[in-house]
Design a protein around this motif. Structure first.
Motif, PDB file in Angstrom:
ATOM      1  N   THR A  22       0.688  -1.466  -0.044  1.00 39.26           N
ATOM      2  CA  THR A  22      -0.127   0.106   0.105  1.00 39.26           C
ATOM      3  C   THR A  22       0.812   1.140   0.185  1.00 39.26           C
ATOM      4  N   PRO A  24       1.053   5.807  -1.517  1.00 34.82           N
ATOM      5  CA  PRO A  24       0.406   6.910  -2.118  1.00 34.82           C
ATOM      6  C   PRO A  24      -0.118   6.720  -3.554  1.00 34.82           C
ATOM      7  N   GLY A  42     -16.044  13.158  -4.400  1.00 37.07           N
ATOM      8  CA  GLY A  42     -14.787  12.420  -3.428  1.00 37.07           C
ATOM      9  C   GLY A  42     -13.809  12.227  -4.246  1.00 37.07           C
ATOM     10  N   GLU A  44     -10.634  12.486  -3.866  1.00 35.15           N
ATOM     11  CA  GLU A  44      -9.390  12.517  -3.135  1.00 35.15           C
ATOM     12  C   GLU A  44      -9.085  11.169  -2.849  1.00 35.15           C
ATOM     13  N   ALA A  45      -7.763  10.526  -3.091  1.00 34.06           N
ATOM     14  CA  ALA A  45      -7.567   9.232  -2.952  1.00 34.06           C
ATOM     15  C   ALA A  45      -6.704   9.322  -1.701  1.00 34.06           C
ATOM     16  N   VAL A  46      -7.025   8.388  -0.755  1.00 37.37           N
ATOM     17  CA  VAL A  46      -6.554   8.380   0.450  1.00 37.37           C
ATOM     18  C   VAL A  46      -5.468   7.193   0.673  1.00 37.37           C
ATOM     19  N   SER A  47      -5.553   6.127   0.153  1.00 37.80           N
ATOM     20  CA  SER A  47      -4.511   5.043  -0.062  1.00 37.80           C
ATOM     21  C   SER A  47      -4.713   4.299  -1.163  1.00 37.80           C
TER      22      SER A  47
END
Length: 82
Positions: A22, A24, A42, A44-47
């Motif tokens: 996992t 960025p 939504g 935005e990529a969190v992980s």
């Protein structure tokens, strides 16, 4: 109305996972005629999960019978095809 389809099909029969981690990620979305992903909330990529694999494909099969080879009707065409 005929839908767009893939003329060939090959299934993944086996996949060897070489790496999995996992980390960025960057999420990009672009405007498209049939679907507006850039308008969705939504963005935005969190992980993200990353996989490096070595897939094995099954033999390719023809999905559209209209693309199948046709046998020549006349004898002189059979000779030319060989």
């Amino acid at each position: 109305m005929r839908m767009v389809q893939e003329p060939l099909r090959a299934d993944i029969t086996d996949a060897v996972v070489k790496e999995a981690y996992t980390g960025p990620a960057l999420l990009r979305s672009f405007a498209h005629v049939l679907a507006p992903p850039a308008d969705l909330p939504g963005l935005e990529a969190v992980s993200a999960g990353h996989l490096l694999t070595d897939p094995a494909l099954a033999p390719v099969e023809l999905t559209d019978p209209a693309l199948a080879p046709v046998e020549p009707v006349c004898d002189h065409l059979k000779e030319d095809a060989q």
